[in-house]
Design an enzyme around this catalytic site. Structure first.
Site, PDB file in Angstrom:
ATOM      1  N   LYS A 168      -3.769   9.166  -0.115  1.00 25.63           N
ATOM      2  CA  LYS A 168      -4.640   8.161   0.493  1.00 25.63           C
ATOM      3  C   LYS A 168      -3.971   7.713   1.777  1.00 25.63           C
ATOM      4  CE  LYS A 168      -4.347   5.710  -3.360  1.00 25.63           C
ATOM      5  NZ  LYS A 168      -5.707   5.239  -3.581  1.00 25.63           N
ATOM      6  N   ARG A 169      -4.688   6.998   2.639  1.00 28.40           N
ATOM      7  CA  ARG A 169      -4.046   6.481   3.833  1.00 28.40           C
ATOM      8  C   ARG A 169      -2.807   5.680   3.464  1.00 28.40           C
ATOM      9  NH1 ARG A 169      -6.204   7.544   9.115  1.00 28.40           N
ATOM     10  NH2 ARG A 169      -4.739   5.914   9.706  1.00 28.40           N
TER      11      ARG A 169
ATOM     12  N   LYS B  26     -12.524  10.776  -7.582  1.00 29.22           N
ATOM     13  CA  LYS B  26     -12.345  12.230  -7.491  1.00 29.22           C
ATOM     14  C   LYS B  26     -11.341  12.716  -8.539  1.00 29.22           C
ATOM     15  CE  LYS B  26     -12.901  11.614  -2.520  1.00 29.22           C
ATOM     16  NZ  LYS B  26     -12.101  11.398  -1.291  1.00 29.22           N
TER      17      LYS B  26
ATOM     18  N   HIS C 152     -16.582  -3.622   3.691  1.00 34.78           N
ATOM     19  CA  HIS C 152     -15.596  -2.709   3.102  1.00 34.78           C
ATOM     20  C   HIS C 152     -14.218  -3.317   2.936  1.00 34.78           C
ATOM     21  CE1 HIS C 152     -17.757   1.177   3.103  1.00 34.78           C
ATOM     22  NE2 HIS C 152     -18.429   0.670   4.121  1.00 34.78           N
TER      23      HIS C 152
ATOM     24  N   THR D 148     -12.262   5.587  -3.551  1.00 33.37           N
ATOM     25  CA  THR D 148     -13.100   6.706  -4.011  1.00 33.37           C
ATOM     26  C   THR D 148     -12.219   7.875  -4.435  1.00 33.37           C
ATOM     27  OG1 THR D 148     -13.345   7.363  -1.690  1.00 33.37           O
ATOM     28  CG2 THR D 148     -15.205   6.191  -2.716  1.00 33.37           C
TER      29      THR D 148
ATOM     30  N   LYS E 186      -1.667  -0.485  -0.492  1.00 34.30           N
ATOM     31  CA  LYS E 186      -1.847   0.604  -1.452  1.00 34.30           C
ATOM     32  C   LYS E 186      -0.547   0.910  -2.209  1.00 34.30           C
ATOM     33  CE  LYS E 186      -5.558   2.824   1.284  1.00 34.30           C
ATOM     34  NZ  LYS E 186      -6.685   3.234   0.417  1.00 34.30           N
TER      35      LYS E 186
HETATM   36  C1  LIG Z   1     -11.481  10.312  -0.780  1.00 31.55           C
HETATM   37  C2  LIG Z   1     -10.653  10.356   0.429  1.00 31.55           C
HETATM   38  C3  LIG Z   1     -10.056   9.191   0.915  1.00 31.55           C
HETATM   39  C4  LIG Z   1     -10.157   7.858   0.206  1.00 31.55           C
HETATM   40  O1  LIG Z   1      -9.084   7.747  -0.713  1.00 31.55           O
HETATM   41  P1  LIG Z   1      -8.723   6.352  -1.405  1.00 31.55           P
HETATM   42  O2  LIG Z   1      -7.716   6.725  -2.447  1.00 31.55           O
HETATM   43  O3  LIG Z   1      -9.979   5.836  -2.005  1.00 31.55           O
HETATM   44  O4  LIG Z   1      -8.166   5.482  -0.367  1.00 31.55           O
HETATM   45  C5  LIG Z   1      -9.290   9.266   2.057  1.00 31.55           C
HETATM   46  N1  LIG Z   1      -9.108  10.438   2.707  1.00 31.55           N
HETATM   47  C6  LIG Z   1      -9.647  11.582   2.254  1.00 31.55           C
HETATM   48  C7  LIG Z   1      -9.401  12.841   2.993  1.00 31.55           C
HETATM   49  C8  LIG Z   1     -10.447  11.585   1.113  1.00 31.55           C
HETATM   50  O5  LIG Z   1     -10.998  12.723   0.683  1.00 31.55           O
END
Ligand SMILES: *Cc1c(COP(=O)(O)O)cnc(C)c1O
Length: 811
Positions: free
Chosen positions: A552-553, A664, A364, A660, A558
């Site tokens: 995101k985190r 979404k 990952h 991911t 990022k």
């Molecule tokens: C989808 C999701 C992530 C991943 O987000 P990225 O933008 O791909 O880093 C992290 N936290 C939550 C709660 C999510 O639903």
């Protein structure tokens, strides 16, 4: 006249009402009058779980009867979120349950909001595991998840009056968890510490005994994983640590009651809390204990299940496939060998061969600091027998490398599993498995060309790519009911299980009436999001503004900081340029920072400071709002994606393995502004260059700039706009009481900038100007949004899981 369908429905509603009331009365021993909302939530959850129970037992019986090949998904994290809404949708009971509760005087939406998130993960990796469980159940694959039942999941994030992150413990089990079922009959002993003793049997063969260990019990808790409207219910089995009886007993015998109870508490800390990522990379004993604890219990459970049908291990890999979600469960490789050799009497060669054919490994990350390593000292003391086995695997593997590349000692050392006093878990995972996969096309190329280049040269066939995916059941059907209805009305509901069917929406992008309805739904979702922002942050947001979202985190790669810098740029422009012609935007941030990640936490504080400044300045706040939404988590994410217009995916190219969140957003009709990184590359290929805003350095260009000696100071000198932004932050106006507060962030950019924020800043600002321009034509923007949705079918986790099933697990 009552139709057959409405008759069935009212029977269903009556049955639900009866069962909910019955659970209030008999499970909770309350009368209806004194029942609280929480009681009714619990009763509703049990009512739904009862309806899953028959299907669950039948699914298990079917798998056993057919003696199927099973897939076990081992993950230290499962970021599941809430279960009630998901169960309702998958059982097709959402409407009937809403009606039943309505008649009982309750509102389903409000009850659903009472459920705490199961936050047993940090971010993308844990959420991926949850999406894959959903897809395996929907595809009717015999897949089971194994992990840890953390008493405390990911911390809750609050913001103090200075805009700083404050971590609060997550007590998600406090009120009881109606979804899990304790299985005390599935309890295994897990050993730690001690030493290895060799002895010879009558035939002179050597046996190894692991003795003088401290033992912990692992007890199973099962959570149902329902497939979508298909009667399949798979299992997520999570282990809780329990002290062994012997522990207590010994204490009692010695008369030391307090110490005995303390020892019990110590033991049970193993499943107490989820680790947030620790950027110091410090090898933490408790973390290694967690890994081994869940792996050992899981393998004992898998072997017990396998041996109910069979006497020998010959068929093991044909009946058992184990996917390692990152290297966190990679200790499973020596542990399976130990169980096969020491407990079941197999020889080395056979044990290694079986293990290798059983495991597959998903990588990952390419960030070197995130590649897991353990000190051989700690590992060897905690797991002495496994350390011996790892050393032997390493010895034999080194010989194999030298056989293929005679005399290449440097290569041997690069590829070694044990090097000096370090145990490299990724190398172990590659050597001890049949397949290693990256999580997006670009990511897998980087694995093959750089971090695992040597391994790829040795075993090219072991590498493959499976681009991540998301489940459309949670991220569209559940999260965005209005858009889901419009889509179903237009093309039917097959997209719920075959996301590629969304293609059929393509012609409708040119249909003005359809676009009109799309825009109305989007406006409704946007207004709902604006309300949530105001509720959570106190910042009023014009529901007509573009919702520009980065959730995101928090991590430097990022590049939330780049977005904040642009907010400052935009603020300065609005403040100083009268009649600037830009559309209104709300720039929304959300994400947790690891508690020890000082820089990420300072970026959160800076974002809040910029928000306070912007939102209070009349000329700027007319067209720009900046807000940081606290406690980003799955349930909040479900509320944000549907109302979003712009998806910020701006990581340094080459650093985000897949992402991911990007999927979404696209599925919910937001347009992406992003770099060519991770799965953004594939999103761009699918939706088409004209329907996405791509900017910035590409992965190979990032590497080339670094190799040539990147000088961030030169970027600052060359860009007046960038200079103005950084000088503004350095001036201290964002923190008058402590003017130097944000200086370290700016100096980090000027003197090192490892994530190339400054190199990409001007390109980012320019891309955002294109976004503003595109937003001006709402008809065309909507056309693009519809095409993004229509072309998102590839990003279903159903597709990902099918790829694993055919190419890796050979189901
Ligand atoms: C989808 C999701 C992530 C991943 O987000 P990225 O933008 O791909 O880093 C992290 N936290 C939550 C709660 C999510 O639903």
């Amino acid at each position: 006249m009552q139709t057959l369908e409405s008759g069935r429905r009212s029977t269903r509603v009556e049955a639900l009402k009866r069962d909910i009331e019955s659970h209030v009365r008999y499970t909770l021993a309350r009368d209806n009058a004194s029942a609280t909302e929480r009681d009714v939530y619990m009763a509703t959850a049990w009512t739904l779980r009862d309806r899953l129970a028959d299907r669950w037992a039948a699914t298990n019986a079917r798998y056993e009867h057919r003696d199927v090949k099973r897939v076990y998904y081992l993950s230290l994290e499962f970021l599941i979120g809430r279960a009630l809404g998901n169960a309702l949708i998958n059982l097709g009971l959402d409407g009937a349950t809403a009606e039943a509760l309505e008649e009982l005087g309750y509102n389903l939406e409000e009850l659903m909001d009472r459920e705490p998130d199961a936050g047993l993960g940090n971010g993308g990796l844990g959420r991926l595991a949850a999406c894959y469980l959903d897809s395996m159940a929907t595809l009717e694959l015999p897949g089971m998840g194994y992990g840890i039942r953390y008493e405390h999941g990911i911390f809750r994030q609050a913001l103090d009056d200075q805009g700083r992150q404050v971590e609060k413990p997550d007590n998600w089990l406090m009120d009881g968890n109606p979804w899990e079922i304790a299985r005390p009959d599935r309890t295994y002993k897990v050993k730690f510490w001690g030493r290895v003793q060799a002895h010879h049997d009558e035939e002179g063969r050597v046996h190894f005994d692991w003795v003088d260990t401290s033992d912990v019990l692992a007890m199973a808790y099962d959570t149902p994983v329902p497939g979508y409207c298909n009667n399949t219910v798979n299992t997520l089995r999570l282990w809780a640590a329990k002290a062994t009886e012997e522990f207590d007993l010994e204490g009692f015998i010695r008369g030391n009651y307090i110490a005995a109870v303390e020892a019990k508490t110590q033991t049970e800390t193993i499943s107490k809390v989820l680790y947030p990522p620790d950027d110091t990379g410090a090898g933490k004993e408790l973390r290694l204990k967690q890994q081994y604890f869940f792996v050992s219990a899981t393998l004992q459970d898998i072997i017990a299940r396998y041996l109910t049908e069979r006497k020998t291990f010959d068929d093991f890999p044909d009946k058992v496939q184990i996917q390692l979600n990152d290297t966190h469960p990679a200790v499973a490789i020596p542990e399976l060998m130990r169980l096969l050799m020491d407990d079941h009497g197999l020889e080395w060669d056979e044990s290694f061969d079986l293990a290798r054919r059983t495991f597959a490994y998903t990588n990952h990350t390419v960030l070197p600091e995130a590649l897991e390593q353990w000190g051989t000292d700690l590992f060897g003391r905690l797991l002495p027998r496994q350390m011996e086995i790892v050393r032997e695997i390493d010895k034999r593997f080194r010989a194999r490398v030298l056989e293929k590349f005679p005399g290449d000692a440097a290569r041997e050392e690069r590829m070694a599993i044990v090097s000096g006093n370090r145990l490299r878990m990724a190398n172990l995972a590659i050597v001890g498995s049949h397949t290693t996969n990256g999580v997006a096309a670009l990511h897998t190329e980087i694995l093959k060309d750089s971090i695992f280049k040597d391994f790829h040269e040795l075993w090219p066939d072991r590498f493959t790519s499976v681009t991540n995916g998301i489940t459309q059941r949670r991220w569209m059907l559940k999260a965005n009911p209005r858009l889901s209805s419009l889509i179903t009305e237009a093309i039917g509901d097959e997209w719920v299980t075959q996301l590629e069917r969304l293609r059929e929406l393509e012609p409708l992008a040119d249909d003005a009436a359809f676009r009109e309805r799309w825009m109305q739904i989007k406006a409704g979702n946007r207004a709902r999001l604006a309300g949530i922002v105001t509720d959570l942050t106190g910042t009023p947001v014009d529901p007509a503004s573009m919702m520009d979202v980065q959730i995101k985190r928090m991590h430097e790669y990022k590049r939330q900081l780049m977005n904040v810098l642009r907010c400052v740029d935009s603020f300065l422009m609005l403040r100083d340029t009268p009649d600037l012609d830009v559309p209104a935007r709300a720039v929304l941030f959300g994400g947790k920072a690891a508690p020890t990640y000082w820089t990420a936490k300072l970026i959160i504080q800076l974002t809040n400071a910029v928000g306070r400044l912007v939102n209070a300045e009349p000329k700027a706040s007319r067209l720009l709002r900046v807000a940081f939404l606290p406690d980003y988590r799955v349930s909040l994410a479900e509320k944000i994606f549907p109302g979003s217009d712009l998806s910020e995916q701006i990581s340094t190219a080459g650093y985000e393995a897949s992402g991911t969140g990007n999927m979404k957003f696209a599925l919910n009709g937001a347009l992406t502004i992003g770099t060519l990184d991770g799965a953004n590359v594939e999103i761009a290929e699918n939706v088409g260059d004209e329907n996405i805003f791509i900017f910035g350095l590409k992965a190979d260009e990032v590497e080339a700039r670094k190799a040539a000696g990147y000088n961030p100071r030169a970027e600052y000198e060359a860009s007046p706009r960038l200079r103005r932004v950084l000088d503004f932050i350095l001036s201290g106006v964002l923190s008058p009481e402590n003017p130097g507060l944000y200086r370290p962030l700016v100096e980090g950019l000027l003197f090192s900038d490892p994530y190339m924020v400054l190199a990409d800043f001007d390109a980012y600002v320019e891309a955002q100007e294109q976004v503003d321009f595109a937003w001006g034509d709402q008809q065309d923007w909507t056309r693009k949004a519809i095409l993004n949705v229509a072309r998102s079918g590839f990003f279903s986790s159903d597709r990902s899981v099918k790829e694993y099933a055919t190419r890796i697990w050979h189901l």
